[in-house]
Design an enzyme around this catalytic site. Structure first.
Site, PDB file in Angstrom:
ATOM      1  N   GLY A   1       0.983  -1.152   0.026  1.00 44.06           N
ATOM      2  CA  GLY A   1       0.060   0.305  -0.516  1.00 44.06           C
ATOM      3  C   GLY A   1       0.369   1.163   0.323  1.00 44.06           C
ATOM      4  O   GLY A   1       0.161   2.576   0.134  1.00 44.06           O
TER       5      GLY A   1
ATOM      6  N   HIS B   1      -6.811  10.873   1.629  1.00 45.89           N
ATOM      7  CA  HIS B   1      -7.942  10.485   1.820  1.00 45.89           C
ATOM      8  C   HIS B   1      -8.721   9.674   1.297  1.00 45.89           C
ATOM      9  O   HIS B   1      -9.294  10.220   0.159  1.00 45.89           O
ATOM     10  CB  HIS B   1      -7.797  10.509   3.749  1.00 45.89           C
ATOM     11  CG  HIS B   1      -6.173  10.209   4.606  1.00 45.89           C
ATOM     12  ND1 HIS B   1      -6.004   9.199   5.138  1.00 45.89           N
ATOM     13  CD2 HIS B   1      -5.566  11.336   4.939  1.00 45.89           C
ATOM     14  CE1 HIS B   1      -5.053   9.477   5.267  1.00 45.89           C
ATOM     15  NE2 HIS B   1      -4.578  10.473   5.300  1.00 45.89           N
TER      16      HIS B   1
ATOM     17  N   TYR C   1     -10.392  10.900  -1.697  1.00 46.35           N
ATOM     18  CA  TYR C   1     -10.689  10.263  -3.595  1.00 46.35           C
ATOM     19  C   TYR C   1     -11.939  10.147  -3.659  1.00 46.35           C
ATOM     20  O   TYR C   1     -12.637  10.520  -5.254  1.00 46.35           O
ATOM     21  CB  TYR C   1     -10.328   9.101  -3.532  1.00 46.35           C
ATOM     22  CG  TYR C   1      -9.186   9.221  -2.761  1.00 46.35           C
ATOM     23  CD1 TYR C   1      -7.999   9.119  -2.987  1.00 46.35           C
ATOM     24  CD2 TYR C   1      -8.698   7.961  -1.688  1.00 46.35           C
ATOM     25  CE1 TYR C   1      -6.724   9.391  -2.904  1.00 46.35           C
ATOM     26  CE2 TYR C   1      -7.452   7.983  -0.767  1.00 46.35           C
ATOM     27  CZ  TYR C   1      -6.540   8.755  -1.228  1.00 46.35           C
ATOM     28  OH  TYR C   1      -5.398   8.284  -1.184  1.00 46.35           O
TER      29      TYR C   1
ATOM     30  N   ASP D   1     -12.847   4.225   1.314  1.00 47.64           N
ATOM     31  CA  ASP D   1     -11.228   2.744   1.684  1.00 47.64           C
ATOM     32  C   ASP D   1     -11.152   1.605   1.386  1.00 47.64           C
ATOM     33  O   ASP D   1     -11.486   0.385   0.895  1.00 47.64           O
ATOM     34  CB  ASP D   1     -11.153   3.150   3.039  1.00 47.64           C
ATOM     35  CG  ASP D   1     -10.451   4.304   3.237  1.00 47.64           C
ATOM     36  OD1 ASP D   1      -9.856   4.983   1.751  1.00 47.64           O
ATOM     37  OD2 ASP D   1      -9.522   4.643   4.357  1.00 47.64           O
TER      38      ASP D   1
END
Length: 409
Positions: free
Chosen positions: A114, A157, A161, A187
């Site tokens: 990641g 974060h 997005y 997420d």
């Protein structure tokens, strides 16, 4: 897929089909559907550990590589996300740490990282190096913006997005600002679940080709895909760009939330005609005295009528009154209340329980292990790793576990 050593013992519920026998903790037969899959995880935050939690729940042997200095961002937040792993602490800025990681990677089916784009390459563990050593490896990359494009290396974060995809603009009350939907949509929905899908698809393709490949999972890409229905509605002229003005964004008075006498809320989802009729019956409203619900111009009047009725009783009273009806009215429960709901209890759904459910190979919630002295022991191949079972080194409960990456999301 290769045969993996036994992972930590289960500490949660397995599952079967809805109509089959219930599985209880400590009495879970068999192994998960991903038993035999080896996943090497470079520890990050948010979507990457969530995806690896899914792999671990489904039976994969997941080994997480943590930072050697023990630093961990948001450690307490990740306690459930980090479950089911064996862990190793390596310094990836030291050549010996990189060499150790590459030896571990040689025996893996999947590697999940990641980092921001370019970081893995600078460390000497990029996809070119890894795929040359292990041609069957599925190299999964989790980022917010993707591996290329003007924003690829920018920090971000979930909220950022969502903002760029249009999803955030659409969420919120009429006349108010956009409201971040926790971090579920970006997420975990647009990021982690698409990474899991991509990895499983690449593993399926590998059965034919014998070759691994790179999976570029970007949150912006996943959220764009999740917007497919909303985009279709907009293209068909059935979506207004004002917040709280559409059928599914809280604009419709029969698909929204109402405050009750005690300050609690109920969620109403009476879209279909018969469900709407059941809603009116439950509220004690005469349909002949109400305007046509299909005309958005009438929505404010309907909202006032429904809102006034819901103020007559508290949340739980409304839940009882509508129980067993087709009105699609449910109480809005807090996170700490949800596990005690009768439906949740009947299904044995503990918080963050493994999902989905399988008839023969149940997913299992397993503890993680963390013991730095043992984890730094050398391991030349996957099968030669030390015994990292919970009985051998203890569990990670109550201890911070270190983080290896910046976790771009």
């Amino acid at each position: 897929m290769t045969t993996s050593p036994a992972g930590p013992p289960p500490d949660g519920t397995g599952n079967g089909t809805a109509g089959g026998p219930r599985r209880r903790p400590g009495n879970v037969p068999g192994t998960g559907p991903l038993h035999g899959l080896r996943v090497l995880e470079l520890a990050a935050i948010g979507p990457a550990p969530f995806a690896c939690m899914m792999f671990a729940d489904l039976g994969a042997d997941v080994v997480r590589v943590d930072r050697a200095d023990g630093r961990r961002s948001f450690a307490d937040w990740h306690r459930d996300l980090d479950r089911g792993r064996r862990t190793r602490a390596l310094d990836l800025k030291d050549p010996s740490g990189v060499a150790e990681l590459l030896r571990l990677m040689d025996g893996a089916d999947v590697l999940v990282e990641g980092f921001r784009p370019g970081v893995a390459e600078r460390l000497g563990i990029g996809p070119d190096v890894c795929l040359e050593r292990n041609p069957g490896l599925v190299y999964a990359r989790m980022t917010g913006w993707g591996q290329d494009g003007p924003l690829a290396t920018a920090p971000g974060h979930d909220i950022n997005y969502l903002a760029l995809t249009g999803a955030l603009y659409a969420i919120g009350e009429a006349g108010g600002p956009p409201v971040p939907p926790v971090n579920l949509l970006g997420d975990f929905g647009g990021g982690a679940m698409f990474l899991v899908t991509g990895v499983l698809a690449a593993l399926h393709e590998r059965r034919t080709s014998g070759r691994g490949q790179i999976v570029d999972a970007a949150i912006v890409d996943g959220v764009n895909t999740l917007l497919a229905m909303a985009t279709g509605m907009a293209d068909a002229g059935h979506w207004r760009h004002e917040r709280g003005a559409n059928l599914l964004d809280g604009g419709a008075p029969y698909y929204t939330c109402y405050v009750c006498a005690d300050g609690g809320h109920v969620a109403v989802g009476a879209l279909e005609e018969r469900f709407y009729a059941a809603l009116l019956t439950g509220l004690g409203l005469d349909p002949d005295g109400l305007p046509d619900r299909t005309d958005p111009a009438n929505w404010p009047a309907l909202r006032r009528a429904f809102g006034g009725r819901f103020l007559l009783h508290d949340r739980d009273t409304w839940a009882r009154l509508f129980d067993g009806t087709e009105a699609c009215v449910t109480p809005v429960l807090r996170i700490d209340e949800a596990p005690d709901h009768p439906h949740q209890r009947a299904r044995g759904s503990a918080p963050a329980a493994p999902a989905p459910r399988f008839s023969r190979t149940p997913a299992v919630r397993r503890r993680s292990t963390w013991a730095p002295a043992v984890l730094r022991a050398p391991a030349r191949t996957w099968g030669e790793q030390p015994d990292l079972s919970a009985g051998a080194v203890g569990t990670s409960a109550g201890r911070p576990t270190p983080d290896q990456g910046s976790g771009d999301g």
